[in-house]
Design a protein around this motif. Structure first.
Motif, PDB file in Angstrom:
ATOM      1  N   SER A 164      10.619   4.836  -4.901  1.00 43.21           N
ATOM      2  CA  SER A 164      11.371   4.126  -5.940  1.00 43.21           C
ATOM      3  C   SER A 164      11.056   4.704  -7.314  1.00 43.21           C
ATOM      4  O   SER A 164      11.919   4.787  -8.181  1.00 43.21           O
ATOM      5  CB  SER A 164      11.089   2.623  -5.894  1.00 43.21           C
ATOM      6  OG  SER A 164       9.759   2.361  -6.204  1.00 43.21           O
ATOM      7  N   ARG A 182      13.848   6.271  -9.864  1.00 44.54           N
ATOM      8  CA  ARG A 182      14.015   5.915 -11.289  1.00 44.54           C
ATOM      9  C   ARG A 182      13.994   7.150 -12.174  1.00 44.54           C
ATOM     10  O   ARG A 182      14.792   7.294 -13.093  1.00 44.54           O
ATOM     11  CB  ARG A 182      12.916   4.948 -11.707  1.00 44.54           C
ATOM     12  CG  ARG A 182      13.235   3.508 -11.372  1.00 44.54           C
ATOM     13  CD  ARG A 182      12.265   2.595 -12.060  1.00 44.54           C
ATOM     14  NE  ARG A 182      10.941   2.703 -11.474  1.00 44.54           N
ATOM     15  CZ  ARG A 182      10.436   1.803 -10.615  1.00 44.54           C
ATOM     16  NH1 ARG A 182      11.143   0.764 -10.284  1.00 44.54           N
ATOM     17  NH2 ARG A 182       9.244   1.962 -10.106  1.00 44.54           N
ATOM     18  N   LEU A 233      -1.770  -2.010   6.344  1.00 47.70           N
ATOM     19  CA  LEU A 233      -0.378  -1.618   6.584  1.00 47.70           C
ATOM     20  C   LEU A 233       0.453  -1.767   5.320  1.00 47.70           C
ATOM     21  O   LEU A 233       1.268  -0.902   4.989  1.00 47.70           O
ATOM     22  CB  LEU A 233       0.247  -2.509   7.659  1.00 47.70           C
ATOM     23  CG  LEU A 233       0.073  -2.122   9.104  1.00 47.70           C
ATOM     24  CD1 LEU A 233       1.101  -2.851   9.943  1.00 47.70           C
ATOM     25  CD2 LEU A 233       0.243  -0.633   9.264  1.00 47.70           C
ATOM     26  N   ALA A 234       0.225  -2.890   4.621  1.00 53.16           N
ATOM     27  CA  ALA A 234       0.989  -3.141   3.402  1.00 53.16           C
ATOM     28  C   ALA A 234       0.744  -2.019   2.401  1.00 53.16           C
ATOM     29  O   ALA A 234       1.674  -1.563   1.733  1.00 53.16           O
ATOM     30  CB  ALA A 234       0.595  -4.485   2.800  1.00 53.16           C
ATOM     31  N   LYS A 258      11.590   0.502   5.327  1.00 54.47           N
ATOM     32  CA  LYS A 258      11.035  -0.835   5.548  1.00 54.47           C
ATOM     33  C   LYS A 258      11.617  -1.451   6.815  1.00 54.47           C
ATOM     34  O   LYS A 258      10.919  -2.123   7.561  1.00 54.47           O
ATOM     35  CB  LYS A 258      11.346  -1.744   4.346  1.00 54.47           C
ATOM     36  CG  LYS A 258      10.467  -1.469   3.156  1.00 54.47           C
ATOM     37  CD  LYS A 258      10.650  -2.520   2.099  1.00 54.47           C
ATOM     38  CE  LYS A 258      12.007  -2.447   1.453  1.00 54.47           C
ATOM     39  NZ  LYS A 258      12.198  -3.466   0.428  1.00 54.47           N
ATOM     40  N   CYS A 281       7.012   3.374  -0.242  1.00 50.09           N
ATOM     41  CA  CYS A 281       8.170   2.850  -0.980  1.00 50.09           C
ATOM     42  C   CYS A 281       8.009   3.056  -2.477  1.00 50.09           C
ATOM     43  O   CYS A 281       8.971   3.381  -3.175  1.00 50.09           O
ATOM     44  CB  CYS A 281       8.340   1.365  -0.691  1.00 50.09           C
ATOM     45  SG  CYS A 281       8.727   1.021   1.002  1.00 50.09           S
ATOM     46  N   PHE A 282       6.788   2.867  -2.979  1.00 48.14           N
ATOM     47  CA  PHE A 282       6.589   2.968  -4.421  1.00 48.14           C
ATOM     48  C   PHE A 282       6.854   4.391  -4.904  1.00 48.14           C
ATOM     49  O   PHE A 282       7.513   4.593  -5.919  1.00 48.14           O
ATOM     50  CB  PHE A 282       5.164   2.543  -4.789  1.00 48.14           C
ATOM     51  CG  PHE A 282       4.896   2.560  -6.254  1.00 48.14           C
ATOM     52  CD1 PHE A 282       5.559   1.672  -7.087  1.00 48.14           C
ATOM     53  CD2 PHE A 282       4.010   3.470  -6.809  1.00 48.14           C
ATOM     54  CE1 PHE A 282       5.327   1.688  -8.453  1.00 48.14           C
ATOM     55  CE2 PHE A 282       3.784   3.488  -8.170  1.00 48.14           C
ATOM     56  CZ  PHE A 282       4.441   2.594  -8.983  1.00 48.14           C
ATOM     57  N   TYR A 323       2.796   1.035   3.522  1.00 48.70           N
ATOM     58  CA  TYR A 323       4.216   0.864   3.208  1.00 48.70           C
ATOM     59  C   TYR A 323       4.442   0.921   1.703  1.00 48.70           C
ATOM     60  O   TYR A 323       5.393   1.522   1.219  1.00 48.70           O
ATOM     61  CB  TYR A 323       4.741  -0.463   3.755  1.00 48.70           C
ATOM     62  CG  TYR A 323       5.187  -0.378   5.189  1.00 48.70           C
ATOM     63  CD1 TYR A 323       6.348   0.284   5.529  1.00 48.70           C
ATOM     64  CD2 TYR A 323       4.447  -0.969   6.197  1.00 48.70           C
ATOM     65  CE1 TYR A 323       6.759   0.361   6.844  1.00 48.70           C
ATOM     66  CE2 TYR A 323       4.855  -0.896   7.521  1.00 48.70           C
ATOM     67  CZ  TYR A 323       6.010  -0.230   7.836  1.00 48.70           C
ATOM     68  OH  TYR A 323       6.422  -0.153   9.130  1.00 48.70           O
ATOM     69  N   PHE A 324       3.531   0.273   0.962  1.00 49.65           N
ATOM     70  CA  PHE A 324       3.689   0.236  -0.491  1.00 49.65           C
ATOM     71  C   PHE A 324       3.666   1.650  -1.060  1.00 49.65           C
ATOM     72  O   PHE A 324       4.502   2.000  -1.887  1.00 49.65           O
ATOM     73  CB  PHE A 324       2.588  -0.614  -1.127  1.00 49.65           C
ATOM     74  CG  PHE A 324       2.656  -0.628  -2.620  1.00 49.65           C
ATOM     75  CD1 PHE A 324       3.577  -1.430  -3.262  1.00 49.65           C
ATOM     76  CD2 PHE A 324       1.826   0.179  -3.376  1.00 49.65           C
ATOM     77  CE1 PHE A 324       3.669  -1.427  -4.638  1.00 49.65           C
ATOM     78  CE2 PHE A 324       1.908   0.185  -4.752  1.00 49.65           C
ATOM     79  CZ  PHE A 324       2.831  -0.630  -5.382  1.00 49.65           C
TER      80      PHE A 324
END
Lengths: 367, 401
Positions: free
Chosen positions: A351, A355, A339-340, A302, A347-348, A343-344
């Motif tokens: 992450s 987990r 773009l979001a 990010k 990152c998702f 990135y999402f």
């Protein structure tokens, strides 16, 4: 004589229909009590007010075809055309148009490598060599100059490959430095401990942007006359120095989690400091800190978006340059949403993986 | 350890130990290592500094902070203190620092409220609420804050109408691409006294809480602190208001020329920065709050219930004190993150400290001093926060047997 069976002895009464199945679930999870019922109804009302107009804007009334800036101005919905028309510039920046298959392959290679490394059965020593080879191949693909590939200046690198390069190389190079800093902070030698503490706290106390400023305007002053280092490398150094401090803190957490008995056992075996660390402590400590390390990778990913401020052509900058074109002015929300989503997704997935890994790694200790 | 034995057989052995060469003595070796490392760091520093001084000389850039007293000759869009282009660079930087503090302070308060609400919502027994909070947390954490700033700025700048056609949802509020114009209470004495009464209420509540806690420790009686405090904090200003004859004079923004006059005007940059920072950080705060509440084991709640405590007391006396111990340290680091992220204001043109310092650097060429100032200011924020945190941690640390 009749044989005794529980079924014959009594016929079990089924729970009331309002407590099982869909109705039961709704009653239990959405309408348990006045407040919750009110909340549920309120949220459903807001959904009703927001979602249909959004779908109309984003899908039904939107314009998708490439190069339809004119149609966009007339349409009531979103103009995804700004993305579809400029997708190659947004993703690859100024990389020569005919050569853009090279960063594409490099990225696919990177994704493949990351996917391969995410499997725990592949965690072997050979993985390091595979990564070394992979990074070398990617660098060659990007840079060219041998094997008949046209050389491409690194000043022309941009878009998603640059973002990935900065974050992946940043983490890879910062990791050893971070481990050394963490060991330094836990060292018994006061001088080394204080140096490490000062470095870590200094870096963690300032925003990344100040380091990037330093890389872009002060770093050239540090070098003797005539020596210049290209801008991407300078930003990369700033990101490495920044990330290393955070990795050091995470690794320190791992080191603190190792019991004293491990150190004593290693000492009683006659291992010196380097061997104790390499063979006994670090393998255990680094395993504990894999999940937090993934979250550092997420923030590094990010944070690379900040290089837009020192005018590197990363994903954000290419998008902004598209938006500054008069033809596409006013369609920023659409481009930023695209773009979001990029990135999402990145990152998702990371992450989620972190987990999952945390659950798997902690299984051994739960018994 | 015992005294070295004077046994004859050990004699020569002991002498040998005394004569260990220094490279085998861990203590002396440690000194050598440290000396070596310091030499390396010193050499590197000397190399960099000497290069920098040479380069600066070559480019004819004066060193030192003398430029702080020169005239800045650039305008700053919004300022808490009087400032004009004729002011000094030092004052410009002060304006920037105050703007940073302003946006961080307001941001932190809103973030705390929003983050706590979302964190509690994540644990709600209502499936829809819990999933919605989870969705919010995941989405906001996974989108870079800079992108969020750009997005909100674009929304403000591109989709809102010009001041002439400003959106006017209710009286006293105008939304336009020049910002948000908001009605504020007019500057009449009554409102000033109300503010004083409010502060008096807060002080009284603080002392009441102290007294109530002492009394509870002494006698075990619980005083309804929350209710009385709320009554005082809200009641005092209300009494003053009524005593002055309940005035309702507002300073309402009016369109004049191309922009609004009167009321307060929040610029798009400020709103975009605040929105982005708050939405981003509150997702992290929500996770911190959720983890903190979940860290208190179920047995604690059950034990408190078994003692016959009413639900509010269970929360206030048993759950929260334990959860707070887990929540506060990561919460502070999130607050610091918000402050540090406010430096991204430079990307959307809000005149925060980094942004003003950047302008100063561009005008004077004093890059080293400028970046050093940026780092120093943020270090002061961070270090003072960690000092406070250490004090707080010591105060609330678990006293174990």
């Amino acid at each position: 004589m009749e044989e005794y069976t529980p079924e014959a002895a009594y016929s079990p009464m089924k729970p009331p229909i309002t407590h099982t199945g869909v109705i039961g679930w709704i009653k239990k999870n959405l309408f348990n009590g006045y407040l919750n019922s009110l909340l549920t109804l309120g949220i459903l009302f807001v959904f009703y007010k927001i979602i249909p107009p959004f779908i109309r804007w984003a899908f039904l009334d939107s314009v998708w075809c490439p190069d339809c800036a004119g149609a966009c101005r007339k349409a009531a919905g979103a103009c995804w055309s700004v993305v579809t028309s400029n997708i190659r510039f947004i993703i690859f920046g100024f990389y020569p148009y005919s050569q853009q298959w090279r960063p594409l392959i490099a990225m696919l290679l990177l994704f493949g490598l990351i996917y391969y490394s995410s499997k725990r059965e592949n965690w072997r020593k050979s993985l390091i060599y595979i990564w070394a080879i992979g990074l070398f191949v990617m660098g060659t693909l990007m840079k060219g100059g041998i094997f008949g590939l046209v050389p491409v200046e690194s000043t022309k690198w941009g878009g998603l490959p640059l973002t990935l390069l900065l974050s992946v190389f940043g983490l890879t190079a910062a990791y050893p430095l971070g481990v050394i800093l963490a060991l330094g902070r836990r060292s018994k030698m006061p001088g080394i401990r204080w140096l490490s503490i000062i470095y870590i706290e200094l870096i963690r106390g300032v925003p990344l942007i100040s380091l990037l400023f330093m890389a872009s305007i002060i770093f050239p002053l540090f070098l003797p006359e005539g020596v210049t280092i290209n801008k991407i490398l300078r930003a990369q150094v700033a990101i490495i120095l920044f990330t290393a401090a955070y990795i050091a803190e995470v690794v320190r957490g791992g080191l603190q989690g190792i019991s004293k008995g491990q150190y004593e056992a290693a000492e009683s075996l006659g291992l010196n400091y380097v061997l104790t660390m390499r063979l006994v402590i670090l393998p255990q400590a680094l395993k504990i800190v894999i999940p937090p390390t993934v979250s550092i990778l997420i923030s590094a990913f990010k944070d690379t978006s900040l290089v837009v401020i020192i005018a590197l052509w990363d994903l954000m900058k290419t998008t902004q340059s598209v938006l500054s074109h008069p033809k596409w002015m006013g369609f920023s929300p659409e481009a930023y949403i695209f773009l979001a989503i990029l990135y999402f997704l990145g990152c998702f997935s990371m992450s989620n993986y972190s987990r999952k890994l945390e659950r798997e790694l902690s299984q051994g200790e739960q018994r | 350890m015992d005294k070295p034995s004077t046994h004859t057989a050990n004699g020569p052995y002991l002498k040998e130990i005394e004569k260990v060469p220094f490279w085998l003595d861990p203590k002396k070796r440690a000194w050598v290592y440290q000396f070596f490392v310091f030499c390396m760091v010193g050499l590197l520093a000397y190399y960099l500094v000497s290069n920098t001084i040479l380069n600066l000389k070559r480019q004819h850039i004066a060193t030192g902070f003398g430029f702080l007293h020169k005239e800045a000759s650039f305008e700053i869009g919004e300022s808490l203190i009087p400032y004009s282009a004729a002011s000094t660079y030092g004052r410009a930087l002060l304006v920037g620092a105050l703007n940073t503090i302003k946006v961080s302070f307001i941001g932190i308060i809103i973030t705390l409220i929003l983050g706590t609400m979302i964190g509690v919502a994540r644990l709600s027994s209502n499936w829809l609420v819990s999933k919605l909070a989870g969705f919010y947390i995941e989405v906001m954490q996974d989108i870079p804050v800079l992108l969020q700033l750009f997005f909100w700025y674009a929304i403000f700048y591109e989709t809102l109408p010009s001041p002439r056609q400003a959106l006017h949802p209710f009286n006293g509020l105008f939304l336009s691409n020049r910002g948000v114009a908001l009605a504020v209470p007019a500057a009449i004495p009554a409102y000033k006294y109300m503010l004083l009464a409010f502060i008096a209420g807060c002080v009284a509540a603080y002392f009441l809480r102290k007294w109530a806690r002492k009394r509870q420790e002494r006698t075990g009686k619980i005083f309804p602190v929350f209710l009385t405090s709320t009554a005082m904090i809200l009641g005092f200003p209300l009494i003053v208001w009524v005593a002055f004859g309940a005035p309702i004079q507002m300073n309402i923004p009016k369109l004049s020329g191309f922009n609004f006059k009167g009321g307060i005007m929040l610029t798009p940059e400020f709103i975009a920065l605040l929105t982005g920072l708050v939405l981003y950080t509150s997702a992290f705060v929500a996770e911190v709050v959720r983890a903190g509440i979940q860290s208190v084991s179920k047995g604690q709640r059950e034990a408190a219930m078994a003692l016959g405590l009413k639900p509010p007391y269970v929360l206030n006396l048993v759950i929260l004190p334990q959860a707070m111990r887990v929540i506060i340290p990561p919460l502070t680091s999130q607050m610091l993150n918000l402050t540090k992220n406010s430096s991204l204001a430079v990307a959307i043109g809000f005149p925060d400290f980094v942004s003003v310092a950047n302008t100063c650097i561009n005008q004077t060429g004093q890059a080293v001093e400028g970046v050093a100032l940026i780092m120093a200011v943020y270090l002061i924020f961070s270090l003072s926060t960690s000092l406070f945190m250490n004090w707080y941690n010591k105060k609330t640390a678990l006293v174990e047997r």
